[in-house]
Write an enzyme that holds these catalytic residues in place. Structure first.
Site, PDB file in Angstrom:
ATOM      1  CE1 TYR A 136      -3.269  -2.753   0.072  1.00  0.00           C
ATOM      2  CE2 TYR A 136      -3.619  -2.378   2.404  1.00  0.00           C
ATOM      3  CZ  TYR A 136      -3.921  -3.058   1.241  1.00  0.00           C
ATOM      4  OH  TYR A 136      -4.878  -4.050   1.248  1.00  0.00           O
ATOM      5  CE  LYS A 166       2.043 -17.885  -1.133  1.00  0.00           C
ATOM      6  NZ  LYS A 166       1.407 -19.186  -0.819  1.00  0.00           N
ATOM      7  CG  ASP A 220      -1.440 -20.162   0.795  1.00  0.00           C
ATOM      8  OD1 ASP A 220      -0.648 -19.911   1.726  1.00  0.00           O
ATOM      9  OD2 ASP A 220      -1.112 -20.887  -0.173  1.00  0.00           O
ATOM     10  CG  ASP A 266      -7.215  -4.341   4.073  1.00  0.00           C
ATOM     11  OD1 ASP A 266      -8.278  -4.364   4.733  1.00  0.00           O
ATOM     12  OD2 ASP A 266      -7.058  -3.599   3.089  1.00  0.00           O
ATOM     13  CG  ASP A 287     -12.293  -6.557   6.087  1.00  0.00           C
ATOM     14  OD1 ASP A 287     -12.113  -5.969   7.175  1.00  0.00           O
ATOM     15  OD2 ASP A 287     -12.457  -5.942   5.020  1.00  0.00           O
TER      16      ASP A 287
END
Length: 341
Positions: A119, A168, A200, A224, A228
Site C-alpha cells: 500500500y 508468504k 493462504d 487487511d 475482514d
C-alpha cells in the site's frame, strides 16, 4: 484522570455511532471519577463541505494534542500497528456463517502493520493503452518489521502466550525478511509460543478452526484481508472495534464503513464504536478496569436480548442506535455503583 480526546465523526453513520460511543465514555468517566474532555473536528466529506478541505489543518493539530483519537486518520498520526480483536460471543454464535461448534470460543487479536508493504510501496504504470504494465512493490525494512513484531509479542505475552506470524515466505523476499526478523525478536519473548503460517494456509485455518488462534501478526495487505475475514467468521462487523497504535496518539475506530444508505435512520449498530472507546481507555490511558466494564456491559446487554437491526433475526424486535447506547451507558453506571469486595 483527564481523558482528553478528539472525535472525528466523519460521514454517513459516523456521527450517530460516535455520539453513542462518547455518551458511554462520558458515563464511564463520571462513574469512575475521571474527567472526559472531547473536541469534535471534521474530516472526510463533511469537512470538505464545511471547509473545502477533507483534512483541515486544525483537525490534525487537535488530534496530535489529544490523548487519543476516536475515528479518523492513520498516516498523519504515525500509527503503525492496527489491533483488531474478533471475539465470538456465546449469545451471537448463531450469526456466524460457521457451525456453532466451529466458531465457539474464538477470541483472536489480529495485529496488522499499517504503514508499509504494497500500500505504501513504489508503483508505476507504463506503456500505451492496450499494452500497459502496472507494478506495485511490497517493501519492508528491518526496523518496520521489528517494531510491529515487538508490539505483537507484548500483546501475546499478556494474553495466552501464543502467536502466529503470517507471511508468504515461500514466494516473497519481503516475507522472508519478515520471518527472519520475527524469529529474532522472539528470542526476547521466550514465554510466547511462536509459529509461522503462509497466508493462504492461515486464511483456510481461520474458517476451519478459528478458535485455535490467539494473536495473529501480519503485514499490511494480508492483515487487511484476514481481519475482514475474521469479522465475518464471528458474525458481525458492527460489533468489531479497532485500535491503531505506535504514533504520538492512538486512533480508535469501528471497522465497519460509513454506510451512507442507512445514515440518519437510527438503525446503525453503535457497539463497534463503543467497544473502540473501551480500547481507547485501555491502550491510551491505561484504564483497564474501566475498559473491562464497558466490554462486560456490552455482553450483558446483548445477552439480555437487546439487539440492533443488523443482529436481530427477521421478526425479532430491534433497538435503535440511541437506545443501544443508552442501555450500555445505564448498565455501566449500575455496575460502577455496585461495591467491590
Amino acid at each position: 484522570m483527564l481523558i482528553n480526546i478528539t472525535t472525528l465523526p466523519g460521514d454517513g453513520i459516523g456521527p450517530e455511532v460516535t455520539a453513542q460511543a462518547v455518551a458511554v465514555l462520558r458515563t464511564t468517566a463520571e462513574s469512575f471519577g475521571h474527567e472526559l474532555r472531547v473536541t469534535e473536528k471534521g474530516v472526510g466529506g463533511a469537512a470538505l463541505v464545511a471547509s473545502n478541505d477533507p483534512l483541515p489543518a486544525d483537525t490534525v493539530v487537535s488530534c496530535l494534542s489529544s490523548g487519543a483519537v476516536l475515528l479518523g486518520l492513520r498516516k498523519e498520526l504515525g500509527v503503525f500497528a492496527n489491533l483488531r480483536p474478533a471475539i465470538c460471543l456465546p449469545e451471537l454464535e448463531s450469526l456466524s456463517p460457521l457451525r456453532p461448534e466451529k466458531v465457539r470460543g474464538t477470541n483472536v487479536m489480529i495485529v496488522r502493520e499499517l504503514l508499509g508493504g504494497v500500500y505504501f510501496g513504489e508503483r508505476s504504470t507504463t506503456g500505451d493503452k492496450g499494452n500497459r504494465r502496472a507494478v506495485d512493490t511490497m517493501a519492508y525494512s528491518e526496523p518496520e518489521i521489528e517494531r510491529i513484531a515487538r508490539l505483537a509479542f507484548q500483546l501475546a505475552q499478556k494474553r495466552h502466550k501464543k502467536m502466529t506470524s503470517v507471511d508468504k515466505a515461500n514466494v516473497l523476499d519481503s516475507s522472508r525478511l519478515w520471518r527472519e526478523v520475527v524469529n529474532r525478536v522472539a528470542n526476547d519473548f521466550p514465554a510466547v509460543e511462536l509459529s509461522h503460517m503462509y497466508v493462504d494456509s492461515a486464511a483456510m485455518a481461520l474458517v476451519s478452526r478459528p478458535s485455535s488462534f490467539d494473536v495473529i501478526l501480519t503485514e499490511n495487505m494480508f492483515g487487511d484481508i484476514l481481519s475482514d475475514q475474521a469479522g465475518a467468521v464471528v458474525g458481525s462487523l458492527g460489533l468489531l472495534p479497532s485500535a491503531s497504535l505506535g504514533g504520538k496518539v492512538g486512533l480508535y475506530e469501528p471497522i465497519h464503513g460509513s454506510a451512507p444508505d442507512i445514515a440518519g435512520k437510527e438503525i446503525a449498530n453503535p457497539l463497534g464504536a463503543i467497544l473502540s472507546g473501551a480500547m481507547l481507555l485501555r491502550h491510551s490511558f491505561g484504564l483497564e478496569h474501566e475498559a473491562v466494564s464497558i466490554e462486560s456491559t456490552v455482553r450483558e446487554v446483548l445477552a439480555a436480548g437487546h439487539w440492533t437491526r443488523d443482529l436481530a433475526a427477521k421478526g425479532q424486535p430491534a433497538v435503535t442506535t440511541s437506545e443501544m447506547g443508552n442501555l450500555v451507558a445505564a448498565r455501566v453506571r449500575e455496575r460502577a455503583a455496585i461495591p467491590s469486595n
